[in-house]
Design a protein around this motif. Structure first.
Motif, PDB file in Angstrom:
ATOM      1  N   GLU A 189       0.808  -1.220   0.000  1.00 42.81           N
ATOM      2  CA  GLU A 189       0.000   0.000   0.000  1.00 42.81           C
ATOM      3  C   GLU A 189       0.841   1.268   0.000  1.00 42.81           C
ATOM      4  OE1 GLU A 189      -2.995  -0.046   3.034  1.00 42.81           O
ATOM      5  OE2 GLU A 189      -3.788  -1.998   2.411  1.00 42.81           O
ATOM      6  N   GLY A 190       2.150   1.127  -0.173  1.00 45.20           N
ATOM      7  CA  GLY A 190       3.018   2.296  -0.271  1.00 45.20           C
ATOM      8  C   GLY A 190       3.480   2.847   1.049  1.00 45.20           C
ATOM      9  N   ASN A 191       3.307   2.092   2.120  1.00 45.05           N
ATOM     10  CA  ASN A 191       3.865   2.488   3.411  1.00 45.05           C
ATOM     11  C   ASN A 191       5.275   1.931   3.545  1.00 45.05           C
ATOM     12  OD1 ASN A 191       1.444   3.837   4.409  1.00 45.05           O
ATOM     13  ND2 ASN A 191       0.539   1.776   4.521  1.00 45.05           N
ATOM     14  N   LEU A 192       5.891   2.136   4.701  1.00 46.28           N
ATOM     15  CA  LEU A 192       7.263   1.689   4.917  1.00 46.28           C
ATOM     16  C   LEU A 192       7.312   0.654   6.029  1.00 46.28           C
ATOM     17  CD1 LEU A 192       8.999   5.171   4.763  1.00 46.28           C
ATOM     18  CD2 LEU A 192       9.483   3.289   3.202  1.00 46.28           C
ATOM     19  N   LEU A 193       8.126  -0.371   5.820  1.00 44.34           N
ATOM     20  CA  LEU A 193       8.316  -1.398   6.831  1.00 44.34           C
ATOM     21  C   LEU A 193       9.799  -1.482   7.160  1.00 44.34           C
ATOM     22  CD1 LEU A 193       6.753  -3.642   8.408  1.00 44.34           C
ATOM     23  CD2 LEU A 193       7.544  -5.228   6.636  1.00 44.34           C
ATOM     24  N   VAL A 194      10.129  -1.444   8.458  1.00 43.69           N
ATOM     25  CA  VAL A 194      11.510  -1.536   8.930  1.00 43.69           C
ATOM     26  C   VAL A 194      11.618  -2.741   9.859  1.00 43.69           C
ATOM     27  CG1 VAL A 194      13.317  -0.438  10.327  1.00 43.69           C
ATOM     28  CG2 VAL A 194      11.933   0.945   8.751  1.00 43.69           C
ATOM     29  N   THR A 195      12.622  -3.584   9.619  1.00 46.10           N
ATOM     30  CA  THR A 195      12.883  -4.689  10.538  1.00 46.10           C
ATOM     31  C   THR A 195      13.954  -4.268  11.541  1.00 46.10           C
ATOM     32  OG1 THR A 195      14.570  -5.654   9.075  1.00 46.10           O
ATOM     33  CG2 THR A 195      12.321  -6.445   8.815  1.00 46.10           C
ATOM     34  N   ILE A 196      13.621  -4.412  12.828  1.00 47.37           N
ATOM     35  CA  ILE A 196      14.572  -4.146  13.911  1.00 47.37           C
ATOM     36  C   ILE A 196      14.914  -5.478  14.560  1.00 47.37           C
ATOM     37  CG2 ILE A 196      14.885  -3.101  16.185  1.00 47.37           C
ATOM     38  CD1 ILE A 196      13.265  -0.741  15.282  1.00 47.37           C
ATOM     39  N   LYS A 197      16.201  -5.787  14.626  1.00 46.48           N
ATOM     40  CA  LYS A 197      16.620  -7.085  15.160  1.00 46.48           C
ATOM     41  C   LYS A 197      16.325  -7.208  16.647  1.00 46.48           C
ATOM     42  CE  LYS A 197      20.571  -7.373  12.005  1.00 46.48           C
ATOM     43  NZ  LYS A 197      21.166  -6.045  11.973  1.00 46.48           N
ATOM     44  N   ALA A 198      16.459  -6.116  17.391  1.00 43.71           N
ATOM     45  CA  ALA A 198      16.172  -6.129  18.829  1.00 43.71           C
ATOM     46  C   ALA A 198      15.835  -4.716  19.255  1.00 43.71           C
ATOM     47  CB  ALA A 198      17.370  -6.649  19.623  1.00 43.71           C
ATOM     48  N   ASN A 199      14.751  -4.568  19.990  1.00 42.54           N
ATOM     49  CA  ASN A 199      14.343  -3.229  20.394  1.00 42.54           C
ATOM     50  C   ASN A 199      15.208  -2.638  21.486  1.00 42.54           C
ATOM     51  OD1 ASN A 199      12.134  -4.033  18.722  1.00 42.54           O
ATOM     52  ND2 ASN A 199      10.978  -2.366  19.639  1.00 42.54           N
ATOM     53  N   ASP A 200      16.048  -3.454  22.101  1.00 41.44           N
ATOM     54  CA  ASP A 200      17.062  -2.976  23.025  1.00 41.44           C
ATOM     55  C   ASP A 200      18.406  -3.531  22.566  1.00 41.44           C
ATOM     56  OD1 ASP A 200      15.363  -1.646  25.016  1.00 41.44           O
ATOM     57  OD2 ASP A 200      14.611  -3.679  25.324  1.00 41.44           O
ATOM     58  N   ALA A 201      19.463  -2.857  22.933  1.00 40.80           N
ATOM     59  CA  ALA A 201      20.793  -3.337  22.589  1.00 40.80           C
ATOM     60  C   ALA A 201      21.168  -4.522  23.480  1.00 40.80           C
ATOM     61  CB  ALA A 201      21.815  -2.210  22.751  1.00 40.80           C
ATOM     62  N   GLN A 202      22.380  -5.020  23.303  1.00 40.11           N
ATOM     63  CA  GLN A 202      22.821  -6.125  24.141  1.00 40.11           C
ATOM     64  C   GLN A 202      22.740  -5.744  25.610  1.00 40.11           C
ATOM     65  OE1 GLN A 202      26.618  -6.689  22.092  1.00 40.11           O
ATOM     66  NE2 GLN A 202      26.050  -8.826  21.788  1.00 40.11           N
ATOM     67  N   LEU A 203      22.453  -6.740  26.436  1.00 36.89           N
ATOM     68  CA  LEU A 203      22.176  -6.462  27.838  1.00 36.89           C
ATOM     69  C   LEU A 203      23.421  -6.329  28.696  1.00 36.89           C
ATOM     70  CD1 LEU A 203      19.155  -8.893  28.287  1.00 36.89           C
ATOM     71  CD2 LEU A 203      19.139  -6.466  27.723  1.00 36.89           C
ATOM     72  N   GLY A 204      24.596  -6.476  28.081  1.00 38.90           N
ATOM     73  CA  GLY A 204      25.833  -6.323  28.825  1.00 38.90           C
ATOM     74  C   GLY A 204      26.475  -7.636  29.187  1.00 38.90           C
ATOM     75  N   ASP A 205      25.757  -8.748  28.973  1.00 39.57           N
ATOM     76  CA  ASP A 205      26.318 -10.053  29.295  1.00 39.57           C
ATOM     77  C   ASP A 205      26.421 -10.932  28.052  1.00 39.57           C
ATOM     78  OD1 ASP A 205      23.682 -10.422  28.822  1.00 39.57           O
ATOM     79  OD2 ASP A 205      23.248 -11.529  30.666  1.00 39.57           O
ATOM     80  N   ASP A 206      26.470 -10.281  26.876  1.00 39.38           N
ATOM     81  CA  ASP A 206      26.622 -10.960  25.592  1.00 39.38           C
ATOM     82  C   ASP A 206      25.421 -11.829  25.232  1.00 39.38           C
ATOM     83  OD1 ASP A 206      29.121  -9.844  25.067  1.00 39.38           O
ATOM     84  OD2 ASP A 206      30.130 -11.377  26.262  1.00 39.38           O
ATOM     85  N   THR A 207      24.287 -11.610  25.852  1.00 37.92           N
ATOM     86  CA  THR A 207      23.082 -12.320  25.464  1.00 37.92           C
ATOM     87  C   THR A 207      22.243 -11.443  24.542  1.00 37.92           C
ATOM     88  OG1 THR A 207      21.846 -11.486  27.356  1.00 37.92           O
ATOM     89  CG2 THR A 207      23.023 -13.573  27.644  1.00 37.92           C
ATOM     90  N   PHE A 208      21.409 -12.077  23.733  1.00 33.51           N
ATOM     91  CA  PHE A 208      20.533 -11.307  22.868  1.00 33.51           C
ATOM     92  C   PHE A 208      19.202 -11.084  23.575  1.00 33.51           C
ATOM     93  CE2 PHE A 208      23.091 -11.176  19.250  1.00 33.51           C
ATOM     94  CZ  PHE A 208      23.702 -12.396  19.052  1.00 33.51           C
ATOM     95  N   PRO A 209      18.706  -9.861  23.569  1.00 34.93           N
ATOM     96  CA  PRO A 209      17.390  -9.626  24.147  1.00 34.93           C
ATOM     97  C   PRO A 209      16.311 -10.219  23.255  1.00 34.93           C
ATOM     98  CG  PRO A 209      18.165  -7.660  23.037  1.00 34.93           C
ATOM     99  CD  PRO A 209      19.292  -8.657  22.984  1.00 34.93           C
TER     100      PRO A 209
END
Length: 418
Positions: A189-209
């Protein structure tokens, strides 16, 4: 309805102007500190490529902090054909370049290099002369432009829109794998779609949120959008939504890394079919696990065969899927093998051939032997692939390339066909 979406898909592939010339081509980027587009002429009947020349983007490439060279920008669609124009991101200089495709000279000419209006542009989309770029730096942003169909000049429109994601830790000026957005794409329909891998960055312990997201931005009649126009849909579970494409019915085919969490050995992927992508409540109608392959990140769909293909960076392979009666099914987990560290894939405009970019990063410890390549496949109706060519001519080895921003060679990126 199917005819409408087939027309929409063709417009996204070849843009607002249909080529009537005999010159056909494929493009990739060196992504070096002095970025260049490599131009290959394409035999329309056989699919085979011939190296023609290299053209400067007047911008700089980049390797995202914390990434190996086999996935330098961690994104899809950083080089796209739009009618008789070619659009490229320069992630190291925060610019995008536009080129005129010159059929008579079998090359391209630089039209303009403009500010991306954000940090670290990684993906770009075009629809009817409206262009949007996805910037991954900081919290990320999208910015709009109008493109002239003949001169390929770009004019900025509206204000950049910051993405709805935050950083728990890590440098705010450089994107990295757990946080950087991967793709911007127009919807049916002419809108825009963005894929975000994670809505927060890494948590500091090398785990993925958990909870990456699909981000729909409604676009008005002037081609503008804003943060108020966002509809964000979280992807449940510990998974990394990366990229996707549309099928004939306008459903969005999304490929994800590590559904259910990071497995031992890193082999895990999933492809899912989403309906109602332009609505406030998109729905997963079907999904398939690709559990035997690693680094399942890039996906493209063919309306000619109803087949979709993913490149699997860690397994040096391509997987084949099919959409049938609204269901997504896995045809072959390994439809092609021996494609060293593949990233971007693209079809020829007639969808008879599939082109895959191999970064060559894990071929050897010797930089002289780390040779990027483009693999060419003929696409069969049953979603099988037959190898036509592996071309390395004109593509410099890692030893021939100049180190980039992190003191190592930036990996090659981008693949587009005309």
């Amino acid at each position: 309805m199917k005819l409408f979406y087939s027309l929409f898909l063709s417009l996204l592939t070849v843009g607002p102007v249909v080529s009537t010339t005999r010159f056909h081509s494929v493009y990739m980027m060196t992504n070096e500190p002095e970025n260049e587009v490599l131009v290959f002429s394409r035999n329309r009947r056989s699919g085979e490529l011939t190296f023609e020349n290299a053209v400067s983007t007047n911008g700089k490439g980049l390797l995202l902090d914390g990434f190996p060279q086999d996935d330098a920008l961690a994104s899809q669609a950083n080089l796209v054909v739009a009618g008789k124009c070619l659009l490229a991101v320069n992630a190291g200089s925060n610019t995008i370049s536009s080129f005129r495709i010159r059929s008579k000279t079998r090359s391209i000419s630089l039209a303009a290099t403009v500010d991306s209006r954000g940090e670290i542009p990684v993906s770009i989309a075009e629809n009817g002369g409206l262009v949007y770029v996805l910037n991954a730096g900081g919290v990320g942003s999208i910015a709009g432009f109008k493109m002239h169909p003949k001169t390929c000049m770009l004019k900025s429109i509206g204000d950049p829109t910051a993405l709805n994601q935050t950083f728990a830790s890590g440098p705010p000026a450089l994107a990295f794998f757990a946080a950087s957005p991967a793709q911007i794409i127009f919807t049916p329909e002419g809108n825009l779609l963005v894929t975000i891998k994670a809505n927060d960055a890494q948590l500091g312990d090398d785990t993925f949120p958990s909870n990456g997201s699909l981000n729909l931005y409604k676009v008005d009649e002037h081609g503008l959008t804003s943060a108020e126009d966002l509809i964000q849909t979280e992807i449940p579970g510990i998974t990394i939504p990366f990229s996707g494409d549309y099928d004939d019915e306008g459903n969005f085919l999304l490929v994800e890394l590590f559904p259910g969490g990071f497995p031992e050995g890193g082999a895990s992927g999933r492809a899912s079919l989403w309906s109602g992508i332009d609505s406030s409540s998109p729905t997963v109608e079907s999904s398939v696990e690709i559990t035997s392959q690693r680094g399942v990140c890039w996906l493209r769909y063919s309306p000619r065969t109803s087949c979709a293909f993913t490149t699997n960076n860690g397994s040096a392979s391509i997987s084949a899927l099919r959409v049938q009666d609204g269901e997504l099914e896995l045809v072959e987990a390994v439809a092609a093998s021996g494609v060293n560290s593949p990233t971007e894939i693209t079809f020829s405009p007639d969808y008879k051939f599939l082109y895959a970019l191999s970064t060559g990063f894990t071929l050897s410890d010797d930089p002289e032997l780390r040779q990027p390549a483009i693999f060419v496949y003929r696409v069969r109706r049953n979603c099988s692939l037959s190898l036509v060519q592996e071309i390395t001519n004109g593509i410099p080895t890692e030893a021939e390339r100049v180190p980039g921003n992190l003191g190592v060679v930036n990996g090659v990126v981008g693949l587009a066909a005309f």
